[in-house]
Design a protein around this motif. Structure first.
Motif, short mmCIF file in Angstrom:
data_model
loop_
_atom_site.label_atom_id
_atom_site.label_comp_id
_atom_site.label_asym_id
_atom_site.label_seq_id
_atom_site.Cartn_x
_atom_site.Cartn_y
_atom_site.Cartn_z
N MET A 1 23.83 62.04 28.56
CA MET A 1 24.28 60.96 29.45
C MET A 1 23.69 61.07 30.86
SD MET A 1 26.17 58.85 27.71
CE MET A 1 27.28 57.98 28.82
N LYS A 2 23.07 62.21 31.17
CA LYS A 2 22.36 62.32 32.45
C LYS A 2 21.06 61.52 32.44
CE LYS A 2 23.99 67.04 33.43
NZ LYS A 2 23.63 68.47 33.41
N ASP A 3 20.68 61.03 31.24
CA ASP A 3 19.45 60.27 31.06
C ASP A 3 18.23 61.06 31.52
OD1 ASP A 3 18.03 58.05 30.17
OD2 ASP A 3 18.00 57.14 32.16
N PRO A 4 18.05 62.31 31.02
CA PRO A 4 16.94 63.13 31.48
C PRO A 4 15.62 62.73 30.82
CG PRO A 4 18.13 64.28 29.77
CD PRO A 4 18.86 62.98 29.99
N ALA A 5 14.51 63.09 31.45
CA ALA A 5 13.20 62.87 30.84
C ALA A 5 12.95 63.88 29.72
CB ALA A 5 12.10 62.98 31.90
N LEU A 6 13.49 65.10 29.91
CA LEU A 6 13.31 66.18 28.95
C LEU A 6 14.66 66.77 28.59
CD1 LEU A 6 11.54 68.44 27.50
CD2 LEU A 6 11.70 69.71 29.66
N ILE A 7 14.92 66.92 27.28
CA ILE A 7 16.11 67.62 26.82
C ILE A 7 15.67 68.94 26.21
CG2 ILE A 7 18.05 67.60 25.20
CD1 ILE A 7 17.91 64.51 25.34
N ILE A 8 16.19 70.04 26.75
CA ILE A 8 15.95 71.36 26.17
C ILE A 8 17.17 71.70 25.32
CG2 ILE A 8 15.58 73.81 26.63
CD1 ILE A 8 14.28 73.00 29.29
N ALA A 9 16.97 71.74 24.01
CA ALA A 9 18.06 72.02 23.07
C ALA A 9 17.84 73.40 22.49
CB ALA A 9 18.10 70.96 21.98
N ALA A 10 18.63 74.37 22.95
CA ALA A 10 18.47 75.77 22.54
C ALA A 10 19.57 76.13 21.54
CB ALA A 10 18.54 76.68 23.76
N GLN A 11 19.16 76.46 20.32
CA GLN A 11 20.11 76.77 19.24
C GLN A 11 21.24 75.72 19.23
OE1 GLN A 11 18.62 79.09 17.87
NE2 GLN A 11 17.68 80.27 19.47
N PRO A 12 20.90 74.42 19.16
CA PRO A 12 21.93 73.39 19.38
C PRO A 12 23.01 73.33 18.31
CG PRO A 12 19.90 72.40 18.56
CD PRO A 12 19.59 73.84 18.86
N THR A 13 22.76 73.94 17.14
CA THR A 13 23.77 73.87 16.08
C THR A 13 24.24 75.26 15.65
OG1 THR A 13 22.05 73.81 14.36
CG2 THR A 13 22.82 71.71 15.21
N ARG A 14 24.02 76.26 16.49
CA ARG A 14 24.42 77.64 16.13
C ARG A 14 25.91 77.70 15.84
NH1 ARG A 14 22.77 82.29 20.15
NH2 ARG A 14 21.02 82.60 18.74
N GLY A 15 26.24 78.20 14.64
CA GLY A 15 27.64 78.40 14.28
C GLY A 15 28.41 77.14 13.94
N LEU A 16 27.74 76.00 13.81
CA LEU A 16 28.45 74.76 13.53
C LEU A 16 28.48 74.48 12.03
CD1 LEU A 16 27.18 72.33 16.31
CD2 LEU A 16 28.92 74.10 16.42
N ASP A 17 29.52 73.74 11.59
CA ASP A 17 29.56 73.34 10.20
C ASP A 17 28.58 72.21 9.96
OD1 ASP A 17 30.93 70.60 10.28
OD2 ASP A 17 32.36 71.82 11.41
N VAL A 18 28.34 71.90 8.69
CA VAL A 18 27.28 70.93 8.38
C VAL A 18 27.58 69.54 8.92
CG1 VAL A 18 26.28 72.10 6.38
CG2 VAL A 18 28.30 70.69 6.07
N GLY A 19 28.88 69.21 9.09
CA GLY A 19 29.22 67.91 9.65
C GLY A 19 28.81 67.78 11.11
#
Length: 513
Positions: free
Chosen positions: A417-435
């Motif tokens: 929602m910050k509307d950035p030019a670049l999104i750095i997603a580091a381990q964005p789903t670590r430890g999350l369930d498949v949903g």
């Protein structure tokens, strides 16, 4: 077949949490049985009860038909139960042999009989197909080989039952294949293996049976040959899950991020990023693959202003952002989904609405003449909660009260929602369930389709392959190769992740296509 382990009605309670709720589990001789579930489901807790690290509030444990009380790991070991934890417990300046025999050393008089110890270790390694050098220092061998040392430690102590906690989390694809063969060798010798994991592909390739745990309760137990990935995902989450990332062809825009000759050291002063150069374009997801500890964390910290580089150049949309502060980096147009959501992503005791504006709390419309406008902030947070499907009673609760998946959704929402030019997603789903994984993937693809640049850093090779348009592999602080997604597969990436080169891939292309 003989039951070697039977756990009946195991209940383990921590303050405010029922980790295991009347759980039944059994293990047969010579089988590999997977405990499957999202992080926090209670899998590791159940096995820590079996290994004697925790005492249950109620329930019974039977080993080979005899009821036992396992009050500590030493008793578990005497019963033939060994456990390899997710984080290895090795002395890095000791040799492989010294680590394996530590605490049970063969002696000649008062001295360690190193020749006998070495022979015993080599005999066990050869028997089960472990390729390890008994004389190598732990600090000089790969993570995959360190894992084998941990397994050998358990076998050396007479383990007939092996518990492996998330054993593939830090392995290359080739090492995962080798682990699968080692498990088959153990089975053939009559050993029984319990795998704790949330990786569905490895469940299907390595196991004979699967028991699924969700929120501390068993939701199903099935033979692997009678099930499939979709069914297991539904049992994990409680609903149908789309496991395929749906995305159209990338519409590449201009260059957003340029990194040139970047060098940085880790907290010990050792070089972690080594003369690294890379570009990321608008409208693409560039994935960085690599085994943990090859400089990915330090690279992200430099890009986000959390670590000072030694030298190099970083530009965002042509503007120099080298050595900027974290606030200046945010203001320049970078959104950051951090790898540690508790340490870097949230202030856990703060409310959701307070967390939702971190990084923009000093700006309008949230801050007017130095005073935070809480009415505007709460309206904004309620919008985030609705749009990003954050499951919460309201915006006033603390971030600590949310599940891991909903915490991650809140962080992703704030950064997007910050509307950035670049999104750095580091381990964005670590430890999350498949949903939750399904949702985060969908949002990252949506941002890419809006023309944003996405830099994805993940230890999950399936995630990198599913999301990326180009894939860079990081090894020992360097980018050792960049492949278009259509040219990449697990085998090629695995060669690069282990320190191989693009030339080696070309030379062996016929064999790995």
């Amino acid at each position: 077949m003989e039951k070697v382990i039977e756990m009946k009605g195991i209940t383990k309670i921590f303050p405010g949490t029922i980790a295991n709720d009347n759980v039944d589990f059994e293990l047969l001789k010579g089988e590999t049985h997977v405990l499957l579930g999202e992080n926090g489901a209670g899998k590791t807790t159940l096995m820590n009860v079996l290994y004697g690290l925790y005492q249950p509030e109620k329930g019974k444990i039977f080993v080979k038909g005899r009821e036992v009380k396992i009050t500590n790991p030493n008793e578990a070991i005497k019963l033939g139960i060994g456990m390899v934890h997710q984080h290895f417990m090795l002395v890095h300046n000791f040799t492989v042999t010294e680590n394996i025999v530590l605490g049970t050393e063969p002696r000649k008089g008062l001295k360690l009989d190193i020749a006998k110890a070495r022979k015993d270790v080599k005999d066990i390694a050869d028997k089960y197909g472990f390729n390890v050098d008994p004389d190598a220092l732990i600090e000089d061998i790969s993570v995959g080989q360190q894992q084998r040392v941990e397994i050998l430690k358990a076998l050396y102590r007479g383990a007939e039952i092996l518990i492996l906690d998330e054993p593939t989390a830090v392995l290359t694809p080739q090492e995962i294949e080798e682990l699968g063969q080692i498990i088959k060798n153990l089975e053939s010798e009559g050993k029984s293996v319990i795998l704790i994991t949330h990786k569905l592909k490895e469940v299907m390739s390595m196991s004979d049976r699967v028991t699924i745990i969700r929120r501390g309760k068993v939701t199903g137990s099935v033979k692997t040959r009678d099930t499939n990935i979709d069914e297991l995902a539904e049992l994990m989450v409680g609903r149908k899950v789309n496991l395929v990332v749906e995305k159209k062809e990338a519409n590449i825009r201009g260059e957003i991020l340029r990194i040139e000759n970047l060098t940085a050291t880790d907290h010990r002063g050792i070089k972690a990023v080594d003369d690294l150069s890379l570009t990321v374009n608008g409208g693409e997801i560039l994935g960085i693959a690599g085994v943990d500890g090859n400089g990915q964390t330090e690279l992200i910290e430099v890009l986000t202003g959390l670590r000072k580089a030694k030298n190099g150049k970083i530009t965002l949309n042509g503007k120099d952002i080298y050595a900027k502060t974290p606030r200046e980096v945010i203001d320049s147009g970078i959104g950051h989904i951090p790898e540690d959501r508790h340490k870097r992503g949230l202030v856990l005791k703060y409310s959701l609405y307070e967390n939702s504006i971190l990084g923009r709390h000093h700006k309008e419309p949230f801050n007017k003449k130095g005073v935070i406008d809480y009415k505007t902030v709460k309206e904004y947070c309620n919008h985030i909660i609705e749009e990003f499907d954050v499951r919460t009673p309201n915006a006033d609760v603390s971030a600590a009260s949310l599940s891991g998946g909903n915490q991650q959704k809140l962080i992703a929402a704030r950064e997007i929602m910050k509307d950035p030019a670049l999104i750095i997603a580091a381990q964005p789903t670590r430890g999350l369930d498949v949903g939750a994984i399904e949702y985060i993937h969908k949002r990252l693809v949506q941002e890419r389709d809006k023309g944003k640049a996405v830099l994805l850093v993940s230890l999950e090779l399936d995630e990198v392959l599913a999301l990326s348009d180009r894939i860079a592999v990081m090894y020992d602080g360097k980018i050792v190769g960049v492949l278009d997604r259509k040219d990449a597969n697990e085998q090629k990436l695995g060669i690069l992740m282990a320190g191989g080169t693009l030339d080696e891939i070309e030379e062996g292309a016929e064999g790995i296509e």
